[in-house]
Design an enzyme around this catalytic site. Sequence first.
Site, short mmCIF file in Angstrom:
data_model
loop_
_atom_site.label_atom_id
_atom_site.label_comp_id
_atom_site.label_asym_id
_atom_site.label_seq_id
_atom_site.Cartn_x
_atom_site.Cartn_y
_atom_site.Cartn_z
N LYS A 116 7.38 -7.73 60.64
CA LYS A 116 7.54 -7.81 59.19
C LYS A 116 7.27 -9.23 58.67
CE LYS A 116 11.29 -4.37 59.19
NZ LYS A 116 10.76 -3.09 58.79
N GLU A 200 15.44 -11.48 52.65
CA GLU A 200 14.87 -11.05 51.38
C GLU A 200 15.96 -10.94 50.34
OE1 GLU A 200 12.98 -7.27 51.81
OE2 GLU A 200 11.21 -8.13 52.77
N HIS A 235 19.52 3.76 55.19
CA HIS A 235 18.16 3.23 55.06
C HIS A 235 17.12 4.17 55.66
CE1 HIS A 235 19.65 -0.46 53.41
NE2 HIS A 235 20.37 -0.71 54.49
N ARG A 300 0.28 4.30 60.82
CA ARG A 300 0.26 5.62 61.46
C ARG A 300 0.38 6.67 60.38
NH1 ARG A 300 5.79 6.57 60.47
NH2 ARG A 300 6.96 4.64 60.54
P1 ADP Z 1 12.20 -0.06 58.25
O1 ADP Z 1 11.17 -0.71 59.09
O2 ADP Z 1 13.47 0.13 58.98
O3 ADP Z 1 11.66 1.16 57.57
P2 ADP Z 1 11.99 -1.38 55.67
O4 ADP Z 1 11.70 -2.82 55.51
O5 ADP Z 1 10.88 -0.44 55.39
O6 ADP Z 1 12.57 -1.14 57.13
O7 ADP Z 1 13.24 -1.01 54.74
C1 ADP Z 1 13.91 0.22 54.86
C2 ADP Z 1 14.72 0.52 53.60
O8 ADP Z 1 15.66 -0.53 53.31
C3 ADP Z 1 13.90 0.63 52.33
O9 ADP Z 1 13.35 1.90 52.18
C4 ADP Z 1 14.93 0.29 51.27
O10 ADP Z 1 15.76 1.40 51.04
C5 ADP Z 1 15.79 -0.75 51.91
N1 ADP Z 1 15.31 -2.12 51.58
C6 ADP Z 1 14.43 -2.82 52.29
N2 ADP Z 1 14.20 -4.02 51.72
C7 ADP Z 1 14.98 -4.09 50.62
C8 ADP Z 1 15.23 -5.10 49.62
N3 ADP Z 1 14.63 -6.28 49.65
N4 ADP Z 1 16.10 -4.82 48.64
C9 ADP Z 1 16.74 -3.63 48.60
N5 ADP Z 1 16.57 -2.66 49.52
C10 ADP Z 1 15.70 -2.88 50.53
P1 ADP Z 2 8.72 7.19 58.17
O1 ADP Z 2 8.73 5.70 58.34
O2 ADP Z 2 7.53 7.87 58.76
O3 ADP Z 2 9.01 7.64 56.81
P2 ADP Z 2 11.29 7.03 59.24
O4 ADP Z 2 11.36 5.76 58.49
O5 ADP Z 2 12.39 8.00 59.12
O6 ADP Z 2 9.92 7.77 58.98
O7 ADP Z 2 11.05 6.76 60.76
C1 ADP Z 2 11.41 5.56 61.30
C2 ADP Z 2 10.80 5.43 62.66
O8 ADP Z 2 11.20 6.49 63.52
C3 ADP Z 2 9.32 5.45 62.60
O9 ADP Z 2 8.82 4.53 63.57
C4 ADP Z 2 8.96 6.85 62.97
O10 ADP Z 2 7.70 6.83 63.57
C5 ADP Z 2 10.07 7.23 63.93
N1 ADP Z 2 10.41 8.64 63.82
C6 ADP Z 2 10.93 9.27 62.75
N2 ADP Z 2 11.12 10.57 63.00
C7 ADP Z 2 10.74 10.78 64.28
C8 ADP Z 2 10.69 11.94 65.15
N3 ADP Z 2 11.04 13.15 64.74
N4 ADP Z 2 10.22 11.77 66.41
C9 ADP Z 2 9.84 10.57 66.83
N5 ADP Z 2 9.86 9.46 66.06
C10 ADP Z 2 10.29 9.54 64.81
#
Ligand code: ADP
Ligand code: ADP
Length: 675
Positions: A116, A200, A235, A300
């Site tokens: 990230k 952040e 989250h 992906r």
């Molecule tokens: P992950 O790799 O676990 O998906 P993300 O960076 O995509 O992590 O963040 C997952 C979730 O956390 C987001 O969908 C949002 O709900 C929350 N989130 C992430 N960053 C922020 C932020 N700066 N402020 C508020 N909520 C956040």
């Molecule tokens: P996405 O980011 O595709 O919306 P999630 O944030 O819930 O889905 O998934 C978080 C992580 O877990 C991602 O790396 C996703 O590839 C993995 N993941 C989610 N659901 C599954 C599943 N049913 N089997 C294997 N890996 C999964």
Amino acid sequence: MFKKILIANRGEIACRVAATARRMGVKTVAVYSDADARAKHVAACDEAVHIGGSAPKDSYLRWERILEAARATGAEAIHPGYGFLSENEDFAHACAEAGLVFIGPPASAIRAMGLKAESKQLMEKAGVPLVPGYHGADQNPALLQREADRIGYPVLIKASAGGGGKGMRLVEKSEDFAAALESCKREAINSFGNDAVLIEKYVLRPRHIEIQVFGDTQGNVVYLFERDCSVQRRHQKVLEEAPAPGMTPLLRQKMGEAAVAAAQAVGYVGAGTVEFIVEQPGGYDQPEAMKFYFMEMNTRLQVEHPVTEAITGEDLVQWQLLVASGQPLPKQQSELRIQGHAIEARICAENPENNFLPATGMLAVYRKPQCASFEIGTVRVDDGVREGDAISPFYDSMIAKLIVRGDDRAQALARLDAALAQTHIVGLATNVQFLRQVVKSQAFSNALLDTALIERERDALFGRDTVGRDVAVAAALAHGLQQELAQQGADPFSRRDGWRVAGRYVRSYAWTYRGEDLSAILAYGRAGDADELVIGEGAARSQIALQWRALPDGRLELNLDGRRTVAVVHAQGHVLSVFTEAGSAQITEVDQLAHAGDTGHEGGRLTAPMPGKVVSFAVKAGDAVSKGQPLAVMEAMKMEHTIAAPGDGVVLELLYGPGDQVAEGAELLRIEVAA
Ligand code: ADP
Ligand code: ADP
Ligand code: MG
């Protein structure tokens, strides 16, 4: 186009990829672990190769075994699905070395977006807006604390290598920062083997809106609009929809172009998702004030890709295969349109009432929506399981994805609710009822979205009695009577005219419902008359005119005081799962004889719980009986009691005949219970 591909995944995504491959005339090879030997994805593919033990590290993450399987079966390309190896640059690289096509982006793009912090530095250069924060390499705790103070609280500490909602800490004030940092780093090193973090600003009323992008090897990149994934627990996404409510054409175009710029900055090819966090400083109904910031890119196919397919009419897996085989994108930006509204619900084995704790167990009953009233193509179920399969502790707790489309959001929501109502799962805890509560909540139906919606709406979402005590009791009772009818051929009800003398006959029942003991008394008279059902005592007592009948499809039609309800009941021993249009609930039958003391049925002796008259026997000597099956009906003190088999066995002899008076404790019949 490829002749044969290997799918390096399991569950619903492996089945989903196989479906498109089949449609395109591409042969498929499944790989499977010990636990998945009989899994649906194995049957969905043309060939299957066993690759090892049940734990992912012994099978789905063993890429040498997977490459070997591809070589042995003559597959030309590997689709990694999501999770597992899908974002592993070494695997993408190894595929290329082995002369196989990795159906995904180049290894260099995975690497660039993998962390990230680093990806944010890249995005900054590409002019993509970022959340105010710190994503530098210097990880000195004192420096991180200073940065957090500078950004201003609340802040979010994120593991740079994190994913799946793990490795994040919300910090409300400066004093809490040091402890949160330490615990975040600890989780990060354990989960991802890398304890680098970034900081952040925690965005106000945040919405998660992501853009689906697609690139080809000719250098074209398009965006297939947005998905709103704001409804989350821990989250993690629960409901995903497209388009995002309140989105303006201008904001859509700006976010789409920013996502394309992000993809181009890393030479992206194939399907990818650029996730943005969207701030709503003006409140929920001020889309003009929404500000978006890059969060991360998932290199992906995403779990929620079907909602994009539903509104664009494009098959994204088909696009992946076309692009991976070197063909240009099937459509240009100007040819893509949004039609209608789509929403996906993730049906998971988990207990929402217990902090969404994942559940494991057998899908004793797994019925999908029939959707008879829907137009074709508006309801889709993506799953990787069948009735009777187990949700094991080895993999994800997701059972299925339910995707519906409507002309507009209100219609999509109504269809989703109806489809969820028809999704019947028994055998383990699921979030189906919880999803319905969310869909029906004021906040969600009015699209007042942000990532705290579930937390905010707590009272409306948890602990609700959706079926209602009286309907649950009536359904359970009707189910029992229906079972008797099926087993006895002729039950006391069909013969009621025959042995009615004067007044009404009475039966008593005992149940537990939502942790409370309930007594119920059913009084009935002539066939055709409504029965009288009395439930509970004192202030909680209700008296209902009840009519019921079994519909030809096995559902029960109940009429309580003139209100018609249709219920489906699935029994597992004494626990009955009741499904109605309004919701689902469990009601447990209390074994009254077991409560009546020792007079019940120890040692295969079945005795009268009280002095009274034998009404009928439902079995004869020599009959095989199964546990819970009614054996005899006794009447005493204007109550009827059904004496049920305490276990599987064989009836040895009947000791009385119908009409006989018996003393308390008298032995009514003998059965031999199988060990
Ligand atoms: P992950 O790799 O676990 O998906 P993300 O960076 O995509 O992590 O963040 C997952 C979730 O956390 C987001 O969908 C949002 O709900 C929350 N989130 C992430 N960053 C922020 C932020 N700066 N402020 C508020 N909520 C956040
Ligand atoms: P996405 O980011 O595709 O919306 P999630 O944030 O819930 O889905 O998934 C978080 C992580 O877990 C991602 O790396 C996703 O590839 C993995 N993941 C989610 N659901 C599954 C599943 N049913 N089997 C294997 N890996 C999964
Ligand atoms: Mg994410």
